[in-house]
Design a protein around this motif. Structure first.
Motif, PDB file in Angstrom:
ATOM      1  N   GLN A 455       0.816  -1.206   0.000  1.00  9.19           N
ATOM      2  CA  GLN A 455       0.000   0.000   0.000  1.00  9.19           C
ATOM      3  C   GLN A 455       0.858   1.267   0.000  1.00  9.19           C
ATOM      4  N   VAL A 456       1.982   1.239   0.715  1.00 12.63           N
ATOM      5  CA  VAL A 456       2.890   2.389   0.699  1.00 12.63           C
ATOM      6  C   VAL A 456       3.435   2.611  -0.716  1.00 12.63           C
ATOM      7  N   THR A 457       3.812   1.519  -1.387  1.00 13.60           N
ATOM      8  CA  THR A 457       4.281   1.618  -2.769  1.00 13.60           C
ATOM      9  C   THR A 457       3.239   2.280  -3.649  1.00 13.60           C
ATOM     10  N   VAL A 458       2.003   1.830  -3.526  1.00  9.26           N
ATOM     11  CA  VAL A 458       0.914   2.377  -4.346  1.00  9.26           C
ATOM     12  C   VAL A 458       0.666   3.845  -4.002  1.00  9.26           C
ATOM     13  N   ALA A 459       0.700   4.188  -2.715  1.00  6.32           N
ATOM     14  CA  ALA A 459       0.476   5.575  -2.314  1.00  6.32           C
ATOM     15  C   ALA A 459       1.548   6.496  -2.896  1.00  6.32           C
ATOM     16  N   ALA A 460       2.800   6.057  -2.866  1.00  5.35           N
ATOM     17  CA  ALA A 460       3.884   6.864  -3.438  1.00  5.35           C
ATOM     18  C   ALA A 460       3.687   7.048  -4.946  1.00  5.35           C
ATOM     19  N   ALA A 461       3.264   5.981  -5.617  1.00  3.15           N
ATOM     20  CA  ALA A 461       3.031   6.065  -7.065  1.00  3.15           C
ATOM     21  C   ALA A 461       1.851   6.978  -7.384  1.00  3.15           C
ATOM     22  N   TYR A 462       0.765   6.859  -6.632  1.00  2.00           N
ATOM     23  CA  TYR A 462      -0.393   7.737  -6.825  1.00  2.00           C
ATOM     24  C   TYR A 462      -0.001   9.203  -6.621  1.00  2.00           C
ATOM     25  N   PRO A 483      -7.060   7.874  -5.954  1.00  2.00           N
ATOM     26  CA  PRO A 483      -7.928   8.713  -5.130  1.00  2.00           C
ATOM     27  C   PRO A 483      -7.531  10.181  -5.277  1.00  2.00           C
ATOM     28  N   GLY A 484      -8.297  11.076  -4.720  1.00  2.00           N
ATOM     29  CA  GLY A 484      -7.886  12.464  -4.659  1.00  2.00           C
ATOM     30  C   GLY A 484      -6.773  12.642  -3.648  1.00  2.00           C
ATOM     31  N   LEU A 485      -6.096  13.792  -3.705  1.00  2.00           N
ATOM     32  CA  LEU A 485      -4.968  14.001  -2.800  1.00  2.00           C
ATOM     33  C   LEU A 485      -5.392  13.995  -1.330  1.00  2.00           C
ATOM     34  N   GLY A 486      -6.566  14.556  -1.021  1.00  2.00           N
ATOM     35  CA  GLY A 486      -7.017  14.563   0.367  1.00  2.00           C
ATOM     36  C   GLY A 486      -7.206  13.168   0.910  1.00  2.00           C
ATOM     37  N   ARG A 487      -7.864  12.312   0.124  1.00  2.00           N
ATOM     38  CA  ARG A 487      -8.067  10.930   0.555  1.00  2.00           C
ATOM     39  C   ARG A 487      -6.741  10.178   0.617  1.00  2.00           C
ATOM     40  N   LEU A 488      -5.843  10.476  -0.332  1.00  2.00           N
ATOM     41  CA  LEU A 488      -4.541   9.818  -0.330  1.00  2.00           C
ATOM     42  C   LEU A 488      -3.748  10.189   0.919  1.00  2.00           C
ATOM     43  N   GLU A 493      -1.520   8.614   6.188  1.00  3.25           N
ATOM     44  CA  GLU A 493      -1.443   8.764   7.639  1.00  3.25           C
ATOM     45  C   GLU A 493      -1.787   7.444   8.341  1.00  3.25           C
ATOM     46  N   GLU A 494      -2.790   6.735   7.837  1.00  2.00           N
ATOM     47  CA  GLU A 494      -3.135   5.429   8.407  1.00  2.00           C
ATOM     48  C   GLU A 494      -1.967   4.456   8.256  1.00  2.00           C
ATOM     49  N   LEU A 507       5.641  11.244   3.990  1.00  2.00           N
ATOM     50  CA  LEU A 507       4.871  11.157   2.748  1.00  2.00           C
ATOM     51  C   LEU A 507       3.487  11.761   2.948  1.00  2.00           C
ATOM     52  N   ALA A 508       2.827  11.423   4.058  1.00  2.00           N
ATOM     53  CA  ALA A 508       1.503  11.985   4.337  1.00  2.00           C
ATOM     54  C   ALA A 508       1.563  13.510   4.417  1.00  2.00           C
ATOM     55  N   ASP A 509       2.596  14.035   5.069  1.00  2.00           N
ATOM     56  CA  ASP A 509       2.750  15.494   5.167  1.00  2.00           C
ATOM     57  C   ASP A 509       2.925  16.118   3.784  1.00  2.00           C
ATOM     58  N   ALA A 510       3.736  15.486   2.941  1.00  2.00           N
ATOM     59  CA  ALA A 510       3.970  16.026   1.599  1.00  2.00           C
ATOM     60  C   ALA A 510       2.686  16.018   0.768  1.00  2.00           C
ATOM     61  N   VAL A 511       1.890  14.959   0.902  1.00  2.00           N
ATOM     62  CA  VAL A 511       0.624  14.897   0.160  1.00  2.00           C
ATOM     63  C   VAL A 511      -0.315  15.993   0.644  1.00  2.00           C
ATOM     64  N   ARG A 512      -0.362  16.250   1.954  1.00  2.00           N
ATOM     65  CA  ARG A 512      -1.190  17.340   2.495  1.00  2.00           C
ATOM     66  C   ARG A 512      -0.743  18.689   1.928  1.00  2.00           C
ATOM     67  N   GLN A 513       0.565  18.908   1.878  1.00  2.00           N
ATOM     68  CA  GLN A 513       1.069  20.167   1.341  1.00  2.00           C
ATOM     69  C   GLN A 513       0.687  20.330  -0.123  1.00  2.00           C
ATOM     70  N   ALA A 514       0.786  19.239  -0.880  1.00  2.00           N
ATOM     71  CA  ALA A 514       0.403  19.302  -2.293  1.00  2.00           C
ATOM     72  C   ALA A 514      -1.090  19.571  -2.436  1.00  2.00           C
ATOM     73  N   ASP A 515      -1.898  18.965  -1.571  1.00  2.00           N
ATOM     74  CA  ASP A 515      -3.353  19.156  -1.639  1.00  2.00           C
ATOM     75  C   ASP A 515      -3.720  20.616  -1.391  1.00  2.00           C
TER      76      ASP A 515
END
Length: 518
Positions: A455-462, A483-488, A493-494, A507-515
């Motif tokens: 799942q981490v691999t997929v999240a990084a790719a998404y 998914p959208g960036l917010g859901r990602l 985070e989970e 990674l979760a922090d970076a996705v939040r910043q991008a969102d």
């Protein structure tokens, strides 16, 4: 003479874009090794034996038109269910993207290389006992009909716990141009080199080359034992000067490495720079041509360490790819210490040279596929077993992950893919191969039901996919199930909680910043 340029690039589009399969008969059905009913399996090493059941190169086919990045427009094409690429353990694209997002900026799509996002995270693949690789293949179905995500994982042995390894002969090529005066550039490099000098072994050697308008050998190849104070002094005296003649620095660095070459040691050039070349030779291919004989004849590899808020990512990445090495990016003290004081000493050895991977999808079950990233590392399918064609150099403790979006035939549950890695022994140059397989029945029913590291691999790719599409939506097709960036960010985070891995939290922090930016 190795060939990596013209021939190996001509099929980059087939790897970067969607590859449509119109074949029926089993001409490309490749059995590889017996599967034993699991998601992945391993074969014994093989060398040049083409009757061993490993995937065979496909015949060359017309490529059609390509744009400047090798990405193809959708055109009708002949069946192609082979994917071939040189291994890559770079992570600089992800590191620099995090830095850019933290500063409130969006990265350029061309700076986002998805394979470097994926390869930035720890995996739990089985490790081989000796040199070479283990091969793991798994996958999960997505929310889109008939689309799955398939992960090919390659791993080298762990570094010797005893610390036993060949001695290292490291030539540091340090940028001291004016742009390196920014905090977090030369000052960070000097502190890191100082700590690393204390961590290396007495039988290791270092040399120091600097460059600004011109290049200078500050310290010839010097053994650590009995000379640490001399090396510390050379590092402490580094100061910022003029323009950035990176070409002169690399050329002088390789000349210094050849002059101080040590038989039986790992000889490596370590380039520390913001790669903002503005004088002298600024073209990666031209720079590497000047040091080509040194690189090939003596097997000297290049390790690029990028620094700075403004960073010549494209130049550094190209230098490392063509220089048989890899790149990382550091933005702070903690990252720099990890690279110079932990990663570099631990990974200074090599376990495989010219490593390439080839994945053969079964035409009876697979309709099309898309490799996520690796556009710059594409190799022509027919060159998989041509050992004159450059692959990647990989050391102990590394993992390499390739993620594929795969559309299967409705209801297909049989054999899906055979993944093979080929490499040369770092000392004898003897070729070896190892394979793993994936059966449709072993696919997880959803990404969310797969193992956390999958799942981490997929999240990084998404994440990488979303960043590229935000800058050029017409150019890049979305990955299935994205998914959208917010859901990602929520999912990341989970996963950070489940894995207890700080890197996944980042990674979760970076996705939040991008969102927030997009």
């Amino acid at each position: 003479m190795k060939r990596y340029g013209t021939r190996t690039r001509r099929r980059a589009g087939r790897l970067g874009g969607t590859l449509t399969a119109l074949a029926a008969a089993g001409g490309l059905l490749l059995t590889g090794c017996s599967a034993s009913g699991s998601g992945s399996s391993h074969a014994e090493d093989s060398s040049m034996d083409k009757s061993s059941g490993f995937p065979a190169p496909a015949p060359p086919r017309p490529t059609g038109d390509e744009d400047e990045q090798g990405l193809r427009e959708d055109t009708e094409r002949a069946p192609d269910l082979l994917s071939t690429f040189a291994l890559d353990v770079d992570t600089a694209s992800y590191g620099y993207t995090r830095r850019v997002l933290a500063e409130g900026r969006a990265p350029e799509p061309s700076q986002v290389r998805p394979e470097e996002f994926v390869n930035s995270f720890r995996q739990e693949y089985e490790r081989p006992d000796g040199n070479g690789f283990s091969v793991s293949v798994d996958g999960a179905r997505t929310t889109e009909d008939d689309w799955s995500l398939v992960r090919v994982g390659l791993a080298t042995r762990l570094p010797e716990e005893s610390g036993e390894r060949p001695p290292a002969a490291l030539t540091f090529v340090v940028d001291v141009s004016g742009s390196m005066s920014e905090p977090g550039r030369l000052d960070l490099a000097k502190r890191s080199l100082g700590v690393m000098t204390d961590r290396l072994r007495d039988d290791d050697s270092v040399a120091l080359v600097t460059f600004s308008d011109e290049a200078e050998t500050v310290l010839p190849m010097t053994r650590l034992g009995g000379h640490r104070e001399e090396i510390h002094g050379a590092v402490d005296r580094l100061e910022v000067l003029g323009s950035t003649n990176l070409g002169a620095g690399v050329e002088n660095g390789y000349a210094t490495a050849v002059e101080g070459l040590r038989e039986g040691a790992t000889n490596r050039v370590v380039l520390v720079s913001d790669a903002l070349a503005n004088t002298g030779d600024t073209d990666a291919d031209s720079i590497l041509e000047k040091i080509d004989s040194s690189r090939r004849e003596y097997g000297i590899t290049l390790f690029g360490v990028g620094v700075g808020s403004d960073y010549g990512d494209a130049l550094m990445e190209r230098l490392a790819d063509r220089g048989d090495g890899h790149t990382v990016y550091v933005s702070g003290e903690k990252e720099a210490r990890e690279v110079f004081c932990e990663q570099l000493p631990r990974h200074v050895d090599l376990t495989a040279r010219d490593a390439k991977a080839q994945v053969a999808f079964d035409p009876a079950t697979v309709k099309e596929f898309r490799l996520v990233g690796y556009e710059n590392r594409a190799v022509a399918d027919e060159d998989f077993r041509d050992d004159r064609v450059d692959g990647g150099e990989v050391g102990p403790g590394h993992t390499v992950t390739a993620l594929y979006a795969v559309r299967t035939a409705p209801g297909a549950s049989g054999h899906l893919a055979t993944a093979t890695v080929r490499w040369l022994d770092p000392e004898t140059r003897t070729p070896h191969e190892r394979s793993g397989q994936l059966e449709g029945a072993s696919l997880h029913e959803s990404v969310r039901s797969a193992a956390p590291r999958f799942q981490v691999t997929v999240a990084a790719a998404y994440f990488a996919d979303a960043l590229r599409r935000s800058g050029d939506a017409e150019r890049y097709r979305p990955l299935p199930g994205t998914p959208g960036l917010g859901r990602l960010a929520d999912q990341a985070e989970e996963l950070a909680d489940r894995t207890e891995d700080p890197a996944v939290g980042q990674l979760a922090d970076a996705v939040r910043q991008a969102d927030r930016l997009m």
